[in-house]
Each structure stands twice: as structure tokens, then as C-alpha cells.
Design a protein around this motif. Sequence first.
Motif, PDB file in Angstrom:
ATOM      1  N   VAL A 151      39.988  37.858 -55.878  1.00 14.11           N
ATOM      2  CA  VAL A 151      38.685  38.003 -56.530  1.00 14.11           C
ATOM      3  C   VAL A 151      38.073  39.343 -56.167  1.00 14.11           C
ATOM      4  O   VAL A 151      37.541  40.065 -57.017  1.00 14.11           O
ATOM      5  CB  VAL A 151      37.741  36.857 -56.118  1.00 14.11           C
ATOM      6  N   ALA A 152      38.148  39.689 -54.877  1.00 15.13           N
ATOM      7  CA  ALA A 152      37.556  40.936 -54.397  1.00 15.13           C
ATOM      8  C   ALA A 152      38.196  42.150 -55.060  1.00 15.13           C
ATOM      9  O   ALA A 152      37.486  43.086 -55.477  1.00 15.13           O
ATOM     10  CB  ALA A 152      37.713  41.020 -52.881  1.00 15.13           C
ATOM     11  N   LYS A 153      39.501  42.152 -55.175  1.00 19.94           N
ATOM     12  CA  LYS A 153      40.191  43.292 -55.807  1.00 19.94           C
ATOM     13  C   LYS A 153      39.727  43.475 -57.243  1.00 19.94           C
ATOM     14  O   LYS A 153      39.523  44.608 -57.709  1.00 19.94           O
ATOM     15  CB  LYS A 153      41.706  43.076 -55.773  1.00 19.94           C
ATOM     16  N   ALA A 154      39.549  42.364 -57.936  1.00 13.14           N
ATOM     17  CA  ALA A 154      39.114  42.435 -59.335  1.00 13.14           C
ATOM     18  C   ALA A 154      37.680  42.956 -59.457  1.00 13.14           C
ATOM     19  O   ALA A 154      37.303  43.514 -60.492  1.00 13.14           O
ATOM     20  CB  ALA A 154      39.234  41.061 -59.973  1.00 13.14           C
ATOM     21  N   LEU A 155      36.887  42.782 -58.392  1.00 16.05           N
ATOM     22  CA  LEU A 155      35.484  43.208 -58.430  1.00 16.05           C
ATOM     23  C   LEU A 155      35.287  44.689 -58.122  1.00 16.05           C
ATOM     24  O   LEU A 155      34.225  45.247 -58.416  1.00 16.05           O
ATOM     25  CB  LEU A 155      34.672  42.390 -57.411  1.00 16.05           C
ATOM     26  N   LEU A 156      36.261  45.330 -57.542  1.00 20.64           N
ATOM     27  CA  LEU A 156      36.065  46.697 -57.050  1.00 20.64           C
ATOM     28  C   LEU A 156      35.609  47.691 -58.122  1.00 20.64           C
ATOM     29  O   LEU A 156      34.696  48.497 -57.858  1.00 20.64           O
ATOM     30  CB  LEU A 156      37.342  47.203 -56.362  1.00 20.64           C
ATOM     31  N   PRO A 157      36.188  47.685 -59.319  1.00 19.27           N
ATOM     32  CA  PRO A 157      35.702  48.643 -60.333  1.00 19.27           C
ATOM     33  C   PRO A 157      34.221  48.465 -60.638  1.00 19.27           C
ATOM     34  O   PRO A 157      33.476  49.448 -60.768  1.00 19.27           O
ATOM     35  CB  PRO A 157      36.574  48.325 -61.551  1.00 19.27           C
ATOM     36  N   GLU A 158      33.793  47.207 -60.741  1.00 16.61           N
ATOM     37  CA  GLU A 158      32.383  46.927 -61.002  1.00 16.61           C
ATOM     38  C   GLU A 158      31.504  47.433 -59.857  1.00 16.61           C
ATOM     39  O   GLU A 158      30.463  48.066 -60.073  1.00 16.61           O
ATOM     40  CB  GLU A 158      32.184  45.420 -61.182  1.00 16.61           C
ATOM     41  N   ARG A 486      31.034  33.667 -55.252  1.00 15.51           N
ATOM     42  CA  ARG A 486      31.780  34.457 -56.225  1.00 15.51           C
ATOM     43  C   ARG A 486      33.109  34.938 -55.634  1.00 15.51           C
ATOM     44  O   ARG A 486      34.123  34.980 -56.334  1.00 15.51           O
ATOM     45  CB  ARG A 486      30.942  35.658 -56.668  1.00 15.51           C
ATOM     46  N   ILE A 487      33.097  35.293 -54.349  1.00 21.61           N
ATOM     47  CA  ILE A 487      34.316  35.769 -53.687  1.00 21.61           C
ATOM     48  C   ILE A 487      34.954  34.682 -52.838  1.00 21.61           C
ATOM     49  O   ILE A 487      36.169  34.501 -52.836  1.00 21.61           O
ATOM     50  CB  ILE A 487      34.000  36.998 -52.800  1.00 21.61           C
ATOM     51  N   TRP A 488      34.118  33.907 -52.135  1.00 20.76           N
ATOM     52  CA  TRP A 488      34.617  33.038 -51.065  1.00 20.76           C
ATOM     53  C   TRP A 488      34.640  31.561 -51.444  1.00 20.76           C
ATOM     54  O   TRP A 488      34.630  30.699 -50.562  1.00 20.76           O
ATOM     55  CB  TRP A 488      33.770  33.257 -49.819  1.00 20.76           C
TER      56      TRP A 488
END
Length: 532
Positions: A151-158, A486-488
Motif C-alpha cells: 500500500v505504501a509503495k503505491a502511495l509514494l507518487p501521491e 489506509r496503510i496499516w
Amino acid sequence: MSSDPVQLKDEGNALFVKKEYAAAILKYTHAIALDTKNAVLYGNRAACHLALKKWLDASGDARKATDLDQGYAKGWGRLAAAQDAMLHYNESVKFWQKAIDALPAQLSPVEVKQKEQYEEGLKGAKRRLEDSEKQSTYIRMSSSDKIPWKVAKALLPELQARGQAGAQSSAWVISAAYDEWKEGIDYLNGLKRIPVPGSQQYRVVGCTQGLASLSNGILRDSRIFHIDDPKFVEKYNEQVMFEVQALRAFSTEGVEGVIEKAQKRQREEGWDSIRPALSTTVRAWIMQGFVVNGLKGEPELAASLLKSAVDFLCWGREAWKDVPDTNRGTIFSDTFLRGVRTMYLDMLHNSYCKNPRPDALQAVYDEAKDLLEDASAAYGNITGNYDPGFVFSFYLYPQGSALAMMGYYHAQLGDQAAETDGEKSSHYMLAAEKYAEAAMMYPEDDEQRAWYLSCAMGHMWKCPVPIRALVTIGEKLRAAAPKMRRIWENSQLAKGGRDKSIKFNLDKVDEALAAVSQGKVSLDDYMALKFE
């Protein structure tokens, strides 16, 4: 101090009988400096280390004793005991047998008791070896895209698009930890055995950075530890052997032995030789500690191994304080040591949970207090540019861990106090304060913020506090809970009942607010709950 090794040995023996093990070690160490070929001195110092549960040092000294005297039964027995404590049951079985074989054919009454002890040790080691071979060490993680690091990796661009505001996220921490961990796993998978033509031998080819990547990942965020390969332990052990051999690391010595050999090699061969050897040695201790706790449930052993790493790093930072990290190695940097100390604190806590003793609880508090002082002072003097998660991992999260452990300390004292003890409520209030402070060291979307706020409320309920104070913490918890999910959402903490605790506390706050709105109580009234 005497210059007679025999007298020093006798003085050490007298201190050992009085259980003054640290003082006895000093006597034996001085004696060894005067008589380096005396197996008994090493064997006696090994006995002290065993009593202090310093397994690496005990093993190193006992090994030296048996190298000097192959017929030294006590040396073999102490080496077997140290190996057994470190869960090396194959080695333990072998060394218990050597201890038995080293006894004379005609036994004195004392030697009869020795033999009985060694035979019992051998029997126990064989049983534990058999049991360990039946146990599975495979931890399968869900392939769901909702695993925190995915989830965290997918959030990085945002987050990156949001600039500085986006840097305040646990996504950066767990993502960086995942990158390091995955790199380490890739190195393990890349290790190859290549047959040597014309022989039955083979040579091993791989990268010597596997331990560095794995340990860096865990030090950034230990929640990254996961195993999705049934051959992980086998591959990991092969990687350790490869790096130890390739870099000539120290695999059989304890702290004192490594210090002695490291100084000698540095003088003779220079920093380029000793730096990678020490890095591999220390990282192997760190990884072994983490793995035996995670897979074997042995936090006391883990704490001992991590304490060895901390002790050695502290020694090196002092002995080589004028040497830049580029020469002595990254392991001697402030942030690396702080990461290890944070992990060590966690293992002390786990050890206390498994075997609660007053001295163990005090050790948790003392280590937490020291870590907090170090991390908070360092945070006020940060220089240089770091990736967004680095400051959290090595400056803020250590403060959070330390404050939470101080909260845990007071919570335990509150639980242990009698109902009539006026200190009971005081300890619960201090616990709540420390947990609330700990929560603020984590970004809003880290589960630890919500969790520690929930812990704070849990202890506030145990002592009368103004409803206003409960509402203040409750609103912070209400704001953090949805953000952290959202992440955890699928973390280990969540599986352990995190959300149930949060819901309980928020429901109770809602009940209190309803009572206020109905005019039954005011925000300044005091409130407490009864727990059965």
C-alpha cells in the motif's frame, strides 16, 4: 593490582563464589594478559559470562580454552552450554560429548558429578535438537495488495506530489524498509554454488551485501520482517557463511575476542580489510537476535545478542572516535547505533513480558530513558539531507519507542500496586502521559500513533481524570484511526486486536460526551472505569 596470574585467578575465583561475576571477569582478564596460554583462565571467564547470560562471550572464551587444552572437560562443558543457550543444538550435542570424553577413566567423586551433569546436558540437547527439527519456521504472508509495504509503495507518487506535507507519512518509512529487505532477499536468492570441474567441490558466488540490506531494512522499521519462502532460513544461513568466509568475519568470538582480533587486523591490514569484516560480524549478531525472537520466541537470547552488538559498537566509537565513518564503517554511526539500541529495547520489553522480574522491568526503563535522551538530543542537531523516512526511523521512532516503554513501566507499577496505594493512580497517569507523548513521535498515518493514543486512554480510564482530558486524547485518536488504516489495515498489530481497543475507547468517549450533552456531568467532572 597484582602482577601474578595465579593470585589474580584465585581472586577471581573468590569473586565468582560470591556471584560478583563482573568483578571476577576483570580479574581473569588481567590474568590472561599475563598468561595468554592458560586454558583455565579462559574457562573461568567463560563461566562468568554464562552466569551473566552473555552467550557470545561465553562461547568465545570456552572455545579458546578448548583450543589451548583439548582435554579440558570443563571448557567443553561450558562451550556446550553456551551453544545450547544460543539454540545451536547440533554444536551443543557435539560439545557435550567432548566434555564427557575428556573426563578420565577413573573418576573422582567431583568428576562423577561432572559426568552426570554433562550426560544430562547431552540428553537435553538431543531432545531439543529433535524438537527443533520438527518445528516449522515458514511464515507465509498474504499476497493481498493491502499488505502495508505494498500500500505504501503505491502511495509514494501521491505523497511526492504533495511536497513537504507528503513527507509526513509512514509510507516513506515502511517503503524504504521494504526496498532494503527485498534487496537482501534478492541477494540470498542470487547466491549460487558452481561445481569445480574435475572435482566434487564447488565454489560459492554471490554478493556480500545480503546481511547489510536485511539488517538495514529491519533497523528502518522492524515491521518489515516477513518470510514468504519456505527455504528462507536455509538460504539465510548460506548467505551468512558466504559473507563470513569471503570477508573473514568473526563467527566464533564474543565481544572481547572480536575487540582483540579487530585491533590486531586493523594494525596489520588496514581499514579496508577490517571494516567489512566488522560490519558482517555485527550485522550477523543483529539478524540472529531478531530471527531467534521472531521465529523461535526467545527474546532473552535476542536481547543478549543485541546487547553484544551495542557493547561492541560503543567500544568501537570510543576506541576509534577520531576515525571517520568512511574508514571504520557505517555501523559506528550515530544512527546505526540508535537503531540497534531501539531494537535492543524492544527485546528487553519482550523478555520482561515472557519472564516478568523487577530487575528486568527496571532494565527496560533505564534503557528507554537513555535512548530517549540520546534520540531527542540528536533530533535537535540534525545536519545533512536524508530521504523522507530516515528521520522518522532513526530520530523520531526511537523517541516514540522509548516513551512508550517508559509508559509501559509505569503501567506495570500501577498494576502491581495495591488498591489502597496512593501511587497506583499516579503511575497510571504517568503511563498515560508517556504513551500520549510517544504517539506524537509518529506521523498521523502510522498505526503506532493511534495505538499509543489508545494505550494512553486505556490507562486514563483507570484513574479519575477530567472528562475534558479524555475527550482531548479521544479526538486525536478519532482523527488518527482512519488515516492509519489506509496503510496499516492488515498489520500484525491489527491482527492482535488493535482496532477493538480503539473502538472501545472511542465508544466510551462518545458515552461521556452524551452524558455531558444531557447535563448529567460537565467536562470538568472526573471519570474512571472499573476493570475486572
